[in-house]
Motif scaffolding. Structure first.
Motif, PDB file in Angstrom:
ATOM      1  N   ASP A 133     -15.829  -2.531  -9.108  1.00 10.96           N
ATOM      2  CA  ASP A 133     -16.209  -2.985 -10.449  1.00 10.96           C
ATOM      3  C   ASP A 133     -17.317  -2.135 -11.064  1.00 10.96           C
ATOM      4  N   MET A 134     -17.430  -2.263 -12.381  1.00 13.74           N
ATOM      5  CA  MET A 134     -18.531  -1.678 -13.132  1.00 13.74           C
ATOM      6  C   MET A 134     -19.547  -2.778 -13.444  1.00 13.74           C
ATOM      7  N   VAL A 135     -20.787  -2.400 -13.645  1.00 10.89           N
ATOM      8  CA  VAL A 135     -21.828  -3.369 -13.992  1.00 10.89           C
ATOM      9  C   VAL A 135     -21.569  -3.915 -15.393  1.00 10.89           C
ATOM     10  N   ASP A 136     -21.567  -5.237 -15.495  1.00  7.99           N
ATOM     11  CA  ASP A 136     -21.372  -5.924 -16.770  1.00  7.99           C
ATOM     12  C   ASP A 136     -22.661  -6.655 -17.139  1.00  7.99           C
ATOM     13  N   LEU A 137     -22.899  -6.804 -18.424  1.00 11.20           N
ATOM     14  CA  LEU A 137     -24.131  -7.466 -18.870  1.00 11.20           C
ATOM     15  C   LEU A 137     -24.262  -8.866 -18.282  1.00 11.20           C
ATOM     16  N   SER A 138     -23.136  -9.572 -18.105  1.00 11.42           N
ATOM     17  CA  SER A 138     -23.176 -10.929 -17.561  1.00 11.42           C
ATOM     18  C   SER A 138     -23.558 -10.952 -16.088  1.00 11.42           C
ATOM     19  N   ASN A 139     -23.482  -9.802 -15.407  1.00  9.48           N
ATOM     20  CA  ASN A 139     -23.861  -9.734 -13.991  1.00  9.48           C
ATOM     21  C   ASN A 139     -25.368  -9.846 -13.782  1.00  9.48           C
ATOM     22  N   LEU A 140     -26.143  -9.432 -14.765  1.00 13.04           N
ATOM     23  CA  LEU A 140     -27.584  -9.244 -14.568  1.00 13.04           C
ATOM     24  C   LEU A 140     -28.345 -10.543 -14.343  1.00 13.04           C
ATOM     25  N   GLN A 141     -27.727 -11.672 -14.640  1.00 15.32           N
ATOM     26  CA  GLN A 141     -28.367 -12.975 -14.451  1.00 15.32           C
ATOM     27  C   GLN A 141     -28.564 -13.307 -12.976  1.00 15.32           C
ATOM     28  N   ARG A 142     -27.845 -12.617 -12.083  1.00 15.56           N
ATOM     29  CA  ARG A 142     -27.934 -12.934 -10.653  1.00 15.56           C
ATOM     30  C   ARG A 142     -27.833 -11.708  -9.749  1.00 15.56           C
ATOM     31  N   GLN A 143     -27.267 -10.621 -10.221  1.00 14.97           N
ATOM     32  CA  GLN A 143     -27.035  -9.446  -9.385  1.00 14.97           C
ATOM     33  C   GLN A 143     -28.236  -8.506  -9.509  1.00 14.97           C
ATOM     34  N   ILE A 144     -29.291  -8.829  -8.773  1.00 16.60           N
ATOM     35  CA  ILE A 144     -30.615  -8.257  -9.029  1.00 16.60           C
ATOM     36  C   ILE A 144     -30.741  -6.778  -8.695  1.00 16.60           C
ATOM     37  N   ILE A 145     -29.775  -6.202  -8.061  1.00 15.42           N
ATOM     38  CA  ILE A 145     -29.847  -4.776  -7.744  1.00 15.42           C
ATOM     39  C   ILE A 145     -29.449  -3.913  -8.939  1.00 15.42           C
ATOM     40  N   HIS A 146     -28.846  -4.543  -9.950  1.00 11.06           N
ATOM     41  CA  HIS A 146     -28.425  -3.827 -11.149  1.00 11.06           C
ATOM     42  C   HIS A 146     -29.373  -4.141 -12.311  1.00 11.06           C
ATOM     43  N   PHE A 147     -29.735  -3.105 -13.071  1.00 12.12           N
ATOM     44  CA  PHE A 147     -30.663  -3.255 -14.180  1.00 12.12           C
ATOM     45  C   PHE A 147     -29.928  -3.090 -15.507  1.00 12.12           C
ATOM     46  N   THR A 148     -30.617  -3.384 -16.615  1.00 11.72           N
ATOM     47  CA  THR A 148     -29.987  -3.328 -17.932  1.00 11.72           C
ATOM     48  C   THR A 148     -29.383  -1.956 -18.218  1.00 11.72           C
ATOM     49  N   GLU A 149     -30.083  -0.904 -17.833  1.00  7.41           N
ATOM     50  CA  GLU A 149     -29.577   0.445 -18.113  1.00  7.41           C
ATOM     51  C   GLU A 149     -28.363   0.807 -17.252  1.00  7.41           C
ATOM     52  N   ASP A 150     -28.020  -0.056 -16.283  1.00 10.18           N
ATOM     53  CA  ASP A 150     -26.867   0.219 -15.426  1.00 10.18           C
ATOM     54  C   ASP A 150     -25.557  -0.335 -15.972  1.00 10.18           C
ATOM     55  N   VAL A 151     -25.605  -1.053 -17.073  1.00 11.43           N
ATOM     56  CA  VAL A 151     -24.385  -1.624 -17.650  1.00 11.43           C
ATOM     57  C   VAL A 151     -23.366  -0.513 -17.883  1.00 11.43           C
ATOM     58  N   ASP A 152     -22.129  -0.769 -17.453  1.00 11.46           N
ATOM     59  CA  ASP A 152     -20.995   0.158 -17.524  1.00 11.46           C
ATOM     60  C   ASP A 152     -21.042   1.250 -16.461  1.00 11.46           C
ATOM     61  N   LYS A 153     -21.992   1.174 -15.551  1.00 16.69           N
ATOM     62  CA  LYS A 153     -22.061   2.126 -14.429  1.00 16.69           C
ATOM     63  C   LYS A 153     -21.337   1.499 -13.230  1.00 16.69           C
ATOM     64  N   PRO A 154     -20.674   2.283 -12.390  1.00 17.00           N
ATOM     65  CA  PRO A 154     -20.066   1.718 -11.175  1.00 17.00           C
ATOM     66  C   PRO A 154     -21.119   0.991 -10.334  1.00 17.00           C
ATOM     67  N   LYS A 155     -20.770  -0.184  -9.847  1.00 16.50           N
ATOM     68  CA  LYS A 155     -21.738  -0.979  -9.095  1.00 16.50           C
ATOM     69  C   LYS A 155     -22.237  -0.260  -7.848  1.00 16.50           C
ATOM     70  N   VAL A 156     -21.356   0.472  -7.173  1.00 11.06           N
ATOM     71  CA  VAL A 156     -21.792   1.149  -5.948  1.00 11.06           C
ATOM     72  C   VAL A 156     -22.787   2.266  -6.255  1.00 11.06           C
ATOM     73  N   VAL A 157     -22.630   2.904  -7.399  1.00 12.22           N
ATOM     74  CA  VAL A 157     -23.570   3.955  -7.801  1.00 12.22           C
ATOM     75  C   VAL A 157     -24.926   3.335  -8.131  1.00 12.22           C
ATOM     76  N   SER A 158     -24.898   2.254  -8.894  1.00 10.61           N
ATOM     77  CA  SER A 158     -26.132   1.558  -9.255  1.00 10.61           C
ATOM     78  C   SER A 158     -26.860   1.064  -8.011  1.00 10.61           C
ATOM     79  N   ALA A 159     -26.116   0.461  -7.093  1.00 13.46           N
ATOM     80  CA  ALA A 159     -26.727  -0.091  -5.880  1.00 13.46           C
ATOM     81  C   ALA A 159     -27.310   1.008  -4.999  1.00 13.46           C
ATOM     82  N   LYS A 160     -26.587   2.096  -4.849  1.00 14.47           N
ATOM     83  CA  LYS A 160     -27.081   3.194  -4.017  1.00 14.47           C
ATOM     84  C   LYS A 160     -28.387   3.752  -4.565  1.00 14.47           C
TER      85      LYS A 160
END
Length: 250
Positions: free
Chosen positions: A63-90
């Motif tokens: 998946d890609m980071v979605d704005l609705s994810n940020l309420q609980r998926q704390i490893i992803h930040f606002t600037e990560d929206v539309d970025k692959p989740k694995v890239v953001s997490a790494k």
């Protein structure tokens, strides 16, 4: 394993623990854990395993980071929206602890790639949010002889247990997906903080397994209701009739 002075300071609070010490930290630092799904659960697990110094952390998510994810998926930040989740997490794991080797799989966990991916890891963490993935993770781990932590959250509640070879698996508890069940938190909602509550329990189980410290959540289902902060542990048993880990697997 010889720790540098900086590493000794970084992991000093582990090393001070009588049950962990230098030997336990060496086991953590040589351990390999795979997180399937870098969402609410996986985000918390990844942060704590990285902080603990787990040597290799695999993360798989298509998946890609979605704005609705940020309420609980704390490893992803606002600037990560539309970025692959694995890239953001790494990126966050590397910033938190450069000691950790992060292996990314920008794909979904399927029956075609399951065995190849889990093969090289010591412990598997289920951070997915749908029934087919959870059954697949359990089935693959049982067949491959891999220990794993199951976790699930929905609305205000969560549940988790740990499987090691010879203990109850997911199909021992739930033979098949329940009919008419709400499959994910997308249509039903979830209190963001409970993903962190359960994720930290899964991270703790991972570290306990790697170090051999304590009693794992095997043959026990831990559930909680965040509205009342009631925690409940129910004993479960490996089923001889289980279609995967029973006497006559199908």
């Amino acid at each position: 394993m010889d720790f540098s002075e900086e590493q000794t300071v970084r992991y000093s609070r582990h090393i001070l623990l009588r049950d962990i010490g230098v030997e336990g930290q060496e086991k953590i630092s040589s351990g390999k854990a795979l997180i399937i799904g870098v969402g609410g659960l996986g985000a918390a697990v990844a942060f704590y395993l990285a902080a603990a110094g787990v040597g290799t952390i695999g993360i798989i998510d298509g998946d890609m980071v979605d704005l609705s994810n940020l309420q609980r998926q704390i490893i992803h930040f606002t600037e990560d929206v539309d970025k692959p989740k694995v890239v953001s997490a790494k990126e966050k794991i590397n910033r938190l602890n450069p000691d950790v080797n992060v292996v990314t799989y920008q794909t979904f966990f399927t029956s075609e790639n399951a065995f190849e991916i889990i093969r090289d890891y010591d412990f598997i963490i289920d951070g997915t949010d749908n029934f087919p993935a959870k059954f697949l993770i359990s089935d693959a781990c049982v067949l491959a002889g891999k220990p794993f932590s199951h976790g699930g959250v929905l609305r205000f509640g969560g549940q988790t247990f740990t499987h090691v070879p010879g203990s109850a698996c997911y199909r021992c508890l739930f033979h098949s997906p329940p009919p008419n069940a709400v499959p994910t938190c997308s249509p039903a909602g979830v209190l963001g903080a409970i993903a962190g509550m359960l994720g930290t329990i899964q991270a703790t189980e991972t570290l306990k397994y790697l170090t051999g410290v304590g009693e794992l959540l095997t043959n026990r289902l831990l559930s909680f209701n965040a509205k009342t902060m009631d925690f409940r542990t129910v004993r479960v048993h490996q089923s001889d009739k289980c279609p995967v880990c029973g006497s006559h697997p199908t």
